[in-house]
Write a protein that holds these residues in place. Structure first.
Motif, PDB file in Angstrom:
ATOM      1  N   ARG A  83      35.176  34.161  45.836  1.00  0.00           N
ATOM      2  CA  ARG A  83      35.583  35.431  46.662  1.00  0.00           C
ATOM      3  C   ARG A  83      35.914  36.710  46.298  1.00  0.00           C
ATOM      4  NH1 ARG A  83      33.649  34.260  52.517  1.00  0.00           N
ATOM      5  NH2 ARG A  83      33.684  36.559  52.391  1.00  0.00           N
ATOM      6  N   PHE A  84      37.175  36.303  45.446  1.00  0.00           N
ATOM      7  CA  PHE A  84      37.800  37.317  45.094  1.00  0.00           C
ATOM      8  C   PHE A  84      37.646  37.477  44.259  1.00  0.00           C
ATOM      9  CE2 PHE A  84      40.114  37.851  49.140  1.00  0.00           C
ATOM     10  CZ  PHE A  84      39.553  38.698  49.585  1.00  0.00           C
ATOM     11  N   LEU A  85      36.844  36.341  43.382  1.00  0.00           N
ATOM     12  CA  LEU A  85      36.942  36.855  41.834  1.00  0.00           C
ATOM     13  C   LEU A  85      36.006  37.828  41.112  1.00  0.00           C
ATOM     14  CD1 LEU A  85      37.080  32.814  40.860  1.00  0.00           C
ATOM     15  CD2 LEU A  85      38.879  34.909  39.970  1.00  0.00           C
ATOM     16  N   ARG A  86      35.257  38.274  41.615  1.00  0.00           N
ATOM     17  CA  ARG A  86      34.114  39.385  41.464  1.00  0.00           C
ATOM     18  C   ARG A  86      34.388  40.748  41.499  1.00  0.00           C
ATOM     19  NH1 ARG A  86      32.513  38.015  47.056  1.00  0.00           N
ATOM     20  NH2 ARG A  86      33.080  39.853  48.735  1.00  0.00           N
ATOM     21  N   HIS A  87      36.046  40.858  42.062  1.00  0.00           N
ATOM     22  CA  HIS A  87      36.425  42.413  42.418  1.00  0.00           C
ATOM     23  C   HIS A  87      36.811  42.218  40.702  1.00  0.00           C
ATOM     24  CE1 HIS A  87      35.901  42.632  46.674  1.00  0.00           C
ATOM     25  NE2 HIS A  87      36.974  41.646  47.014  1.00  0.00           N
TER      26      HIS A  87
END
Length: 330
Positions: free
Chosen positions: A233-237
């Protein structure tokens, strides 16, 4: 993922307008009893449009409003009058927003510039009036086209943070502390893992008028690419950052091992992340003397430039900012 007002993932339902009906009308006026067909076209149905707005930083405004329906187009009228187009509906989103097909999860489009507009659901075409169907064998057609139905579907909207430098590290590595010291950002800081539950952005001011944006991404743990911890969910940032700053504390049991785990999580999530520029910073180094620092330096990974910093003692921060600025502008 949400915390407070930060929302970076929503599902919305968009329904565009139906096109208006074409008119069936025969021209009539004094002294002209058989003027022929003059029915006008129907108006286009309204679009549902995604619009990028640089003043937004979250999808929070879409958390409670998930349904968007545009107006239908107006019907055609006599004298070849075209019906009014249905009013478009706009969904404003932050820069760096992507839209996915909710079933296949394929990216439909993304918006990265202020004012950029993309049609999410296209309005139906208006039907053609009967004057289009006049021919030598059919002088008075008494039919017209109905309007085309609009498009209706659910869509997945995601936000990817736009920043120059992304902080990568395990929970409690000192990322939030570093961001709070070298920028004016005020992230939550505490002595336990997963203090940061949302990305934080800060503007780093370097020499003169040099500035760049740094993002504090919630801590990564082994297995994050499979959804463990705060997961993908935050790796994409991190995908939006041009340079990655790996932060590993000086009191780590094995700095090289931690670095390899972090690198592997990025690789498993998206192999293209390994093409980004990388810098390794050993945080909390104020607890080291020169001899211990020299020993640790021998064990550091050889494939990445590194330096020692301390956010609390403000050690090595000027060198860090200079190095990052150079990497961003090479």
């Amino acid at each position: 993922m949400t915390e407070g007002n930060f929302v970076d993932y929503v599902k919305v339902h968009a329904a565009s307008g139906k096109g208006g009906k074409g008119s069936v009308h025969l021209h009539r006026e004094k002294f002209i009893t058989k003027g022929g067909p003059d029915g006008g076209d129907g108006g286009r149905g309204g679009h549902v449009i995604i619009r990028a707005d640089k003043s937004l930083w979250t999808l929070y405004h879409l958390k409670f409003k998930k349904h968007f329906r545009a107006n239908h187009g107006g019907d055609g009228a006599k004298s070849r009058s075209t019906g009014k187009d249905g009013e478009d509906i706009y969904i404003d989103v932050p820069l760096g927003t992507i839209v996915r097909n909710i079933e296949t999860e394929e990216i439909i489009f993304e918006v990265t510039e202020h004012g950029e507009e993309k049609i999410l659901a296209e309005g139906g075409m208006g039907g053609r009036g009967n004057w289009h169907f006049k021919s030598s064998t059919n002088q008075t057609p008494r039919y017209a086209q109905p309007g085309v139905e609009g498009h209706e579907d659910w869509f997945q909207i995601e936000l990817k943070i736009l920043a120059d430098v992304g902080l990568v590290g395990f929970p409690n590595a000192g990322k939030s502390t570093l961001l709070s010291v070298i920028t004016s950002a005020k992230p939550k800081i505490a002595d336990y893992a997963f203090t940061t539950l949302k990305p934080n952005l800060g503007i780093v001011k370097n020499r003169g008028f040099q500035t760049f944006v740094m993002a504090d991404i919630p801590g990564i743990i082994e297995g994050a690419h499979e959804g463990k911890g705060l997961g993908h969910r935050f790796l994409r940032h991190i995908e939006r950052n041009s340079t990655l700053l790996f932060l590993i504390p000086a009191d780590s049991d094995d700095i090289q091992k931690e670095y390899k785990i972090l690198l592997n999580e990025l690789k498993q999530h998206n192999p293209e992340l390994l093409d980004k520029k990388r810098l390794l910073a050993i945080s909390k180094s104020d607890m080291l003397d020169e001899e211990l620092e020299a020993e640790i330096k021998k064990e550091l990974p050889k494939d990445i430039p590194s330096l020692f910093i301390s956010s609390v003692a403000e050690k090595g921060l000027t060198e860090l900012k200079d190095t990052l600025w150079k990497m961003l502008n090479d």
